[in-house]
Design a protein around this motif. Structure first.
Motif, short mmCIF file in Angstrom:
data_model
loop_
_atom_site.label_atom_id
_atom_site.label_comp_id
_atom_site.label_asym_id
_atom_site.label_seq_id
_atom_site.Cartn_x
_atom_site.Cartn_y
_atom_site.Cartn_z
N ALA A 94 0.82 -1.21 0.00
CA ALA A 94 0.00 0.00 0.00
C ALA A 94 0.86 1.26 0.00
N ALA A 95 2.08 1.15 0.51
CA ALA A 95 2.92 2.34 0.66
C ALA A 95 3.64 2.72 -0.63
N VAL A 96 4.00 1.74 -1.45
CA VAL A 96 4.88 2.02 -2.59
C VAL A 96 4.25 2.94 -3.63
N ALA A 97 2.95 3.04 -3.66
CA ALA A 97 2.29 3.90 -4.63
C ALA A 97 2.68 5.36 -4.45
N PHE A 98 3.21 5.70 -3.29
CA PHE A 98 3.54 7.10 -3.01
C PHE A 98 4.93 7.49 -3.50
N ALA A 99 5.64 6.57 -4.15
CA ALA A 99 6.97 6.90 -4.67
C ALA A 99 6.91 8.00 -5.72
N GLU A 100 5.77 8.14 -6.39
CA GLU A 100 5.61 9.16 -7.44
C GLU A 100 4.75 10.33 -6.97
N HIS A 101 4.41 10.36 -5.69
CA HIS A 101 3.50 11.41 -5.21
C HIS A 101 4.18 12.77 -5.28
N PRO A 102 3.43 13.82 -5.63
CA PRO A 102 4.06 15.15 -5.71
C PRO A 102 4.50 15.72 -4.37
N SER A 103 4.01 15.18 -3.26
CA SER A 103 4.39 15.71 -1.94
C SER A 103 5.77 15.20 -1.53
N VAL A 104 6.68 16.13 -1.27
CA VAL A 104 8.03 15.77 -0.80
C VAL A 104 7.95 15.05 0.54
N LEU A 105 7.08 15.52 1.42
CA LEU A 105 6.99 14.93 2.76
C LEU A 105 6.57 13.46 2.70
N LEU A 106 5.70 13.13 1.75
CA LEU A 106 5.25 11.75 1.64
C LEU A 106 6.35 10.87 1.04
N ARG A 107 7.04 11.37 0.03
CA ARG A 107 8.14 10.58 -0.54
C ARG A 107 9.26 10.42 0.49
N TRP A 108 9.48 11.44 1.28
CA TRP A 108 10.51 11.39 2.33
C TRP A 108 10.16 10.31 3.36
N ALA A 109 8.89 10.31 3.79
CA ALA A 109 8.45 9.30 4.75
C ALA A 109 8.59 7.90 4.16
N LEU A 110 8.24 7.75 2.89
CA LEU A 110 8.36 6.45 2.24
C LEU A 110 9.82 5.99 2.21
N ALA A 111 10.73 6.91 1.96
CA ALA A 111 12.15 6.57 1.85
C ALA A 111 12.74 6.05 3.15
N GLU A 112 12.06 6.27 4.27
CA GLU A 112 12.56 5.80 5.56
C GLU A 112 12.10 4.38 5.89
N ARG A 113 11.19 3.82 5.09
CA ARG A 113 10.68 2.48 5.38
C ARG A 113 11.75 1.42 5.08
N ALA A 114 11.87 0.45 5.97
CA ALA A 114 12.90 -0.58 5.84
C ALA A 114 12.42 -1.80 5.06
N ASP A 115 11.19 -1.73 4.48
CA ASP A 115 10.65 -2.91 3.78
C ASP A 115 10.36 -2.61 2.31
N LEU A 116 11.09 -1.65 1.73
CA LEU A 116 10.83 -1.25 0.35
C LEU A 116 11.42 -2.26 -0.64
N PRO A 117 10.70 -2.56 -1.71
CA PRO A 117 11.27 -3.44 -2.75
C PRO A 117 12.36 -2.70 -3.54
N PRO A 118 13.26 -3.45 -4.19
CA PRO A 118 14.39 -2.82 -4.88
C PRO A 118 14.00 -1.77 -5.92
N HIS A 119 12.94 -2.02 -6.70
CA HIS A 119 12.61 -1.06 -7.76
C HIS A 119 12.13 0.28 -7.19
N ILE A 120 11.50 0.26 -6.02
CA ILE A 120 11.09 1.51 -5.39
C ILE A 120 12.32 2.24 -4.82
N CYS A 121 13.24 1.50 -4.26
CA CYS A 121 14.49 2.12 -3.79
C CYS A 121 15.21 2.80 -4.94
#
Length: 514
Positions: free
Chosen positions: A249-276
Motif C-alpha cells: 500500500a505504501a509504494v504507490a507514493f513513490a511518485e507522489h508530488p508531496s516531498v513529505l510523503l516521498r521522504w516518509a516512504l524513503a525511511e521504510r525498511a521494507d521497500l522493494p528494490p525497484h522503489i528504492c
C-alpha cells in the motif's frame, strides 16, 4: 534566596528535621502569583527519602505537587480522592497503580481534558475504552487511537468519521495492517465527515502560516475544502512511517508530488528494490538522504548514493549499517561525517576493525577510535597514533593508563586535553595537572568539574570558568569552606548548586533553613 532553598531541598544530605522545616515555606503561598513556593515544593517532591507525614504535607499543598508525588511512588490509590484530585488519580492510572473504577468514572467526566488524559492511560477497563472510543469530543477518541493496544479498538478508530481520529490511528502500530492500508488507499473506507478545520471554519479555508489570531489552535497550513486535505495528507505521512503498514500500500507514493510523503516512504525498511531505485533518483536531496540510511538498499545503490553531488546524501551513506568498507573509507577521507560511532563501526567485530584501524587515512582511524569498547591492543595502538584527531577520539576510552593519558597530552597538548579529562580512569592527580594548564582549557575544566575522581586541587581552578563554576559548585570533593562561600555567589545557578552539595556542613544548612 529561592535558588538557595531549592538547592537545599535537593541536597541528599539534608537531614529529615530540616526537610520538615523547608516544607513550611513550600506549602505556604501568601501570593498566588508568586511561583517560588511552587518551585520549592517541586524540588522537595523529587526527594526519595520523604516520610509519610512529609508526603502528606506536600500533597496537601496543591494538585501539581501531588501529581509529582504520585508519579514518584510516594502516593498510592488509598491516598487519593479522585473527586477532589482528578489529575492525581489520572497520574496513578497512567502509572498502572490506579483503581479500575476510576477509569469508568473519568470516562464520563464533563471535562474533555480529563477524558483526554484518561484515554492515554494503559490497561483501561473495556467499559471505559468503549465510552472513550465513542466520545463526542474528537480529541478524546484521537488520544485513544494513538495509545490503545487493543487491535479491535484501534481498527475501529481507524474508520472513525472524524479525520483527526484517523490521523492519530495512523501512527499506532497496533492498528491491523489492512486498516492501515485502507488509510492510504481509501479502499473500503468511508470518507471522513469532518476535521478540525471544517469544525471551526467555513470552508473552503486555508490557515495562514503566520496567523495573528492568538486564540487559533489550527496548525500552519491547515486547509479543508470538504475533503479535509491537510489532515488526510498528515494521515498518509504517518501511515507511511508506521512499520505495520503493508509495503504494497505504501509504494504507490513513490511518485507522489508531496516531498513529505516521498521522504516518509524513503525511511521504510521494507521497500522493494525497484522503489528504492526510483527514490534514489528523487530530485529532493532530503529524500535521497533518508534512503541512503535505509537498510532496505543494497550495495549497488549504496555506491550510487555515495557519489551523490549533495554532501548530506553522502554523509547519510556512511550511517548505513551495511556500507562497504571501501565506500566508508572513501567517505571518511573526503566528507565530514560528524560524531560517531557509525553503525558499521559500532557493530563490527575486532577482526573487522583491524583493517580500518590501520588505514592510511587519519579520519578512518578516528572512526574506529570513537568506539570505546575496543580490544586492549587496538585501543593502545590508537592511543599512540600520531594524528591528534585519532588520539582525541580514543582518549575517553576506559582502560587507558595514567602514563598513556599523560603521553597523549605531552604529544598533542590542548587539542586532546578536554577528552583526556573525560576519561573515566583519569586520576585526581592527573585531573589537577590538567586543570592547572596555562592557558586554561575551558572544555577541560567543565569535564573536570563533573569528574567523580576530581579532587579539591583539581576543582578549584574550575571555579574561574563561568560554566565550570556551576558544575564544580555541586561536586562533593569541593572543600566545605569553598562551598559555603559560593552560597553568596552572584550567579543563582551557582548558589543552587552549592546549596545542593552534600559537602555543605549541617550547621550551615540549619542556619539557612527558615
Amino acid at each position: 534566596m529561592n535558588s538557595l532553598l531549592c538547592g537545599l531541598a535537593a541536597n541528599p544530605a539534608l537531614p529529615p528535621e530540616l526537610v520538615d522545616r523547608l516544607i513550611a515555606p513550600a506549602v505556604a503561598t501568601p501570593d498566588p502569583a508568586d511561583g517560588r513556593a511552587e518551585e520549592l515544593a517541586e524540588a522537595l517532591a523529587d526527594r526519595a527519602d520523604l516520610g509519610p507525614d512529609q508526603v502528606a504535607a506536600l500533597a496537601a499543598h496543591d494538585e501539581a505537587t501531588a501529581v509529582l508525588l504520585a508519579r514518584g511512588g510516594h502516593l498510592t490509590a488509598a491516598d487519593v480522592d479522585p473527586a477532589a484530585r482528578p489529575l492525581v488519580a489520572l497520574a496513578l492510572l497512567d502509572e498502572g497503580r490506579g483503581l479500575p473504577e476510576w477509569a469508568r468514572r473519568f470516562a464520563v467526566d464533563p471535562a474533555p481534558r480529563v477524558r483526554r488524559r484518561l484515554a492515554s492511560c494503559p490497561g483501561l477497563a473495556r467499559e471505559a475504552v468503549d465510552r472513550l472510543a465513542a466520545d463526542p469530543d474528537a480529541g478524546v477518541a484521537a488520544e485513544l487511537a494513538l495509545w490503545t493496544t487493543s487491535a479491535p479498538v484501534a481498527a475501529r478508530l481507524a474508520r472513525h468519521p472524524h479525520a483527526e481520529v484517523r490521523q492519530a490511528a495512523a501512527l499506532n502500530e497496533t492498528v491491523p495492517p489492512a486498516a492501515l492500508a485502507a488509510l492510504l488507499t481509501g479502499h473500503g473506507l468511508p470518507a471522513a465527515r469532518s476535521c478540525l478545520v471544517c469544525d471551526q471554519r467555513e470552508i473552503p479555508f486555508t490557515h495562514h502560516p503566520y496567523c495573528q489570531d492568538t486564540d487559533c489552535e489550527l496548525p500552519p497550513g491547515a486547509e479543508c475544502d470538504g475533503t479535509h486535505g491537510s489532515t488526510v495528507h498528515e494521515t498518509w505521512r504517518r501511515a507511511l512511517l508506521n512499520p505495520a503498514t503493508p509495503p504494497q500500500a505504501a509504494v504507490a507514493f513513490a511518485e507522489h508530488p508531496s516531498v513529505l510523503l516521498r521522504w516518509a516512504l524513503a525511511e521504510r525498511a521494507d521497500l522493494p528494490p525497484h522503489i528504492c531505485a526510483r527514490l534514489a533518483e528523487d530530485p529532493v536531496p532530503g529524500v535521497r538522504s533518508a534512503l541512503a540510511r535505509n537498510p532496505a538498499i543494497g550495495p549497488e545503490l549504496i555506491r550510487v548514493l555515495a557519489a551523490d553531488r549533495w554532501v548530506d546524501v553522502r554523509r547519510a551513506v556512511a550511517y548505513h549499517p551495511r556500507v562497504p568498507l571501501d565506500v566508508l573509507t572513501e567517505l571518511a577521507a573526503t566528507t565530514r561525517l560528524g560524531p560517531g560511532p557509525l553503525p558499521w563501526i559500532a557493530s563490527a567485530s575486532p577482526e573487522e576493525l583491524a583493517e580500518p584501524a590501520g588505514s592510511a587515512h587519519g579520519r578512518v582511524r578516528m572512526l574506529v577510535a570513537q568506539r570505546h569498547d575496543l580490544p586492549a591492543e587496538l585501543r593502545d595502538a590508537l592511543a599512540a597514533d600520531p594524528d591528534a584527531s585519532v588520539v582525541k577520539a580514543v582518549a575517553p576510552h576506559p582502560g587507558l593508563s595514567q602514563r598513556q593519558l599523560l603521553a597523549m597530552v605531552a604529544r598533542h597538548g590542548v587539542r586532546v586535553l578536554a577528552r583526556v579529562a573525560a576519561n573515566p580512569d583519569a586520576s585526581g592527580a592527573l585531573l589537577a595537572e590538567l586543570a592547572r594548564h596555562d592557558p586554561p582549557v575551558r572544555r577541560a575544566l567543565r569535564e573536570i568539574a563533573t569528574h567523580p575522581n576530581a579532587t579539591a586541587e583539581a576543582l578549584l581552578p574550575c571555579l574561574a570558568d563561568a560554566r565550570a563554576r556551576v558544575l564544580a559548585a555541586a561536586h562533593p570533593a569541593l572543600p566545605a569552606a569553598v562551598v559555603v562561600e559560593l552560597l553568596t555567589d552572584d550567579d543563582p545557578q551557582v548558589v543552587e548548586a552549592a546549596a545542593g552539595n552534600p559537602s555543605l556542613p549541617r550547621a550551615v544548612m540549619a542556619e539557612l533553613v527558615p
